[in-house]
Design a protein around this motif. Structure first.
Motif, mmCIF file in Angstrom:
data_model
loop_
_atom_site.group_PDB
_atom_site.id
_atom_site.type_symbol
_atom_site.label_atom_id
_atom_site.label_comp_id
_atom_site.label_asym_id
_atom_site.label_seq_id
_atom_site.Cartn_x
_atom_site.Cartn_y
_atom_site.Cartn_z
ATOM 1 N N LEU A 20 -16.127 8.873 -69.329
ATOM 2 C CA LEU A 20 -16.136 7.408 -69.293
ATOM 3 C C LEU A 20 -14.690 6.931 -69.393
ATOM 4 O O LEU A 20 -14.137 6.818 -70.479
ATOM 5 N N ALA A 21 -14.092 6.703 -68.244
ATOM 6 C CA ALA A 21 -12.685 6.309 -68.194
ATOM 7 C C ALA A 21 -12.497 4.855 -68.615
ATOM 8 O O ALA A 21 -11.439 4.476 -69.107
ATOM 9 N N SER A 22 -13.528 4.043 -68.404
ATOM 10 C CA SER A 22 -13.448 2.628 -68.746
ATOM 11 C C SER A 22 -14.855 2.084 -68.965
ATOM 12 O O SER A 22 -15.773 2.417 -68.216
ATOM 13 N N ASP A 23 -14.987 1.249 -69.971
ATOM 14 C CA ASP A 23 -16.282 0.601 -70.186
ATOM 15 C C ASP A 23 -16.362 -0.739 -69.446
ATOM 16 O O ASP A 23 -17.297 -1.498 -69.622
ATOM 17 N N PHE A 25 -16.573 -0.964 -66.117
ATOM 18 C CA PHE A 25 -17.266 -0.802 -64.847
ATOM 19 C C PHE A 25 -18.694 -0.351 -65.102
ATOM 20 O O PHE A 25 -18.923 0.662 -65.767
ATOM 21 N N LYS A 26 -19.635 -1.120 -64.549
ATOM 22 C CA LYS A 26 -21.053 -0.817 -64.732
ATOM 23 C C LYS A 26 -21.765 -0.899 -63.390
ATOM 24 O O LYS A 26 -21.323 -1.612 -62.483
ATOM 25 N N ASP A 27 -22.881 -0.169 -63.280
ATOM 26 C CA ASP A 27 -23.667 -0.234 -62.055
ATOM 27 C C ASP A 27 -24.546 -1.482 -62.081
ATOM 28 O O ASP A 27 -24.488 -2.287 -63.014
ATOM 29 N N GLU A 28 -25.370 -1.627 -61.046
ATOM 30 C CA GLU A 28 -26.197 -2.830 -60.921
ATOM 31 C C GLU A 28 -27.243 -2.958 -62.028
ATOM 32 O O GLU A 28 -27.767 -4.036 -62.279
ATOM 33 N N LYS A 29 -27.522 -1.871 -62.756
ATOM 34 C CA LYS A 29 -28.481 -1.899 -63.867
ATOM 35 C C LYS A 29 -27.780 -2.094 -65.214
ATOM 36 O O LYS A 29 -28.440 -2.106 -66.248
ATOM 37 N N GLY A 30 -26.468 -2.205 -65.195
ATOM 38 C CA GLY A 30 -25.720 -2.410 -66.427
ATOM 39 C C GLY A 30 -25.313 -1.127 -67.129
ATOM 40 O O GLY A 30 -24.799 -1.167 -68.249
ATOM 41 N N ASN A 31 -25.528 0.019 -66.478
ATOM 42 C CA ASN A 31 -25.139 1.307 -67.064
ATOM 43 C C ASN A 31 -23.668 1.586 -66.781
ATOM 44 O O ASN A 31 -23.156 1.270 -65.708
ATOM 45 N N TYR A 32 -23.022 2.208 -67.756
ATOM 46 C CA TYR A 32 -21.629 2.595 -67.550
ATOM 47 C C TYR A 32 -21.531 3.595 -66.409
ATOM 48 O O TYR A 32 -22.410 4.427 -66.216
ATOM 49 N N ILE A 33 -20.441 3.507 -65.675
ATOM 50 C CA ILE A 33 -20.204 4.438 -64.576
ATOM 51 C C ILE A 33 -19.237 5.511 -65.063
ATOM 52 O O ILE A 33 -18.095 5.219 -65.437
ATOM 53 N N TYR A 34 -19.734 6.737 -65.056
ATOM 54 C CA TYR A 34 -18.924 7.866 -65.497
ATOM 55 C C TYR A 34 -18.148 8.447 -64.330
ATOM 56 O O TYR A 34 -18.641 8.528 -63.218
ATOM 57 N N TRP A 35 -16.929 8.847 -64.609
ATOM 58 C CA TRP A 35 -16.089 9.507 -63.633
ATOM 59 C C TRP A 35 -16.410 10.989 -63.674
ATOM 60 O O TRP A 35 -16.880 11.507 -64.689
ATOM 61 N N ILE A 36 -16.140 11.689 -62.582
ATOM 62 C CA ILE A 36 -16.339 13.126 -62.536
ATOM 63 C C ILE A 36 -14.964 13.787 -62.405
ATOM 64 O O ILE A 36 -14.205 13.487 -61.480
ATOM 65 N N LEU A 37 -14.668 14.646 -63.374
ATOM 66 C CA LEU A 37 -13.395 15.366 -63.407
ATOM 67 C C LEU A 37 -13.664 16.853 -63.224
ATOM 68 O O LEU A 37 -14.705 17.351 -63.639
ATOM 69 N N LYS A 38 -12.733 17.534 -62.597
ATOM 70 C CA LYS A 38 -12.877 18.980 -62.426
ATOM 71 C C LYS A 38 -11.613 19.676 -62.908
ATOM 72 O O LYS A 38 -10.530 19.097 -62.929
ATOM 73 N N PHE A 82 -14.682 11.709 -58.722
ATOM 74 C CA PHE A 82 -15.338 10.410 -58.576
ATOM 75 C C PHE A 82 -14.782 9.483 -59.628
ATOM 76 O O PHE A 82 -14.713 9.859 -60.784
ATOM 77 N N PRO A 83 -14.342 8.299 -59.223
ATOM 78 C CA PRO A 83 -14.414 7.727 -57.887
ATOM 79 C C PRO A 83 -13.409 8.387 -56.937
ATOM 80 O O PRO A 83 -12.410 8.948 -57.376
ATOM 81 N N ASN A 84 -13.701 8.306 -55.656
ATOM 82 C CA ASN A 84 -12.837 8.886 -54.637
ATOM 83 C C ASN A 84 -11.613 7.991 -54.449
ATOM 84 O O ASN A 84 -11.698 6.944 -53.812
ATOM 85 N N LEU A 85 -10.499 8.419 -54.997
ATOM 86 C CA LEU A 85 -9.279 7.618 -54.942
ATOM 87 C C LEU A 85 -8.631 7.618 -53.560
ATOM 88 O O LEU A 85 -7.683 6.874 -53.325
#
Length: 135
Positions: A20-23, A25-38, A82-85
């Motif tokens: 969770l890079a930032s609180d 940003f949320k999706d249309e349901k109000g859920n936090y959007i998690y970034w994907i790191l590798k 993700f997100p695709n920069l």
């Protein structure tokens, strides 16, 4: 102990991590959007290092010089799946043409520092694990 423990099929793969890079940003349901790191492989880091190394002359001697700032920026961008920069639409939305510049626009300075710490922790060798194994 056997060398078979080191065989490819016994190598535990490092998984991708949700972060969770930032609180903000949320999706249309109000859920936090998690970034994907590798975690980058040694080969991927070598490519980045090669791209950030220049051959220069100092005192008439050729030497290789690593642009550490460029290396750090490319490393951070490559870790983020993700997100695709690199997405042109997302870059256009923020008015930038560079993945790192986009990242700087998306995150606050505090969020960026936390992200860098997370990326460093993903790539660090955990000395505590070694101590646990010894005991």
């Amino acid at each position: 102990m056997s060398l078979k423990s080191f065989f490819k099929e016994n190598n535990i793969k490092v998984e991708k991590v949700q972060y969770l890079a930032s609180d903000r940003f949320k999706d249309e349901k109000g859920n936090y959007i998690y970034w994907i790191l590798k975690v980058l492989t040694n080969q991927e880091l070598d490519v980045i290092r090669d791209n950030c190394t220049k051959n220069i002359f100092e005192k008439h001697q050729p030497i290789q010089k690593l642009d550490s700032e460029k290396f750090a920026k490319e490393w951070i961008v490559k870790v983020i799946e993700f997100p695709n920069l690199y997405d042109k639409e997302l870059q256009d939305n923020y008015g930038v043409m560079d993945p790192y510049d986009l990242l700087c626009e998306i995150l606050t300075s505090g969020e960026m520092l936390a992200l860098k710490e997370k990326i460093n922790s993903l790539h660090e060798y955990d000395a505590k694990q070694v101590d646990d194994i010894k005991n």
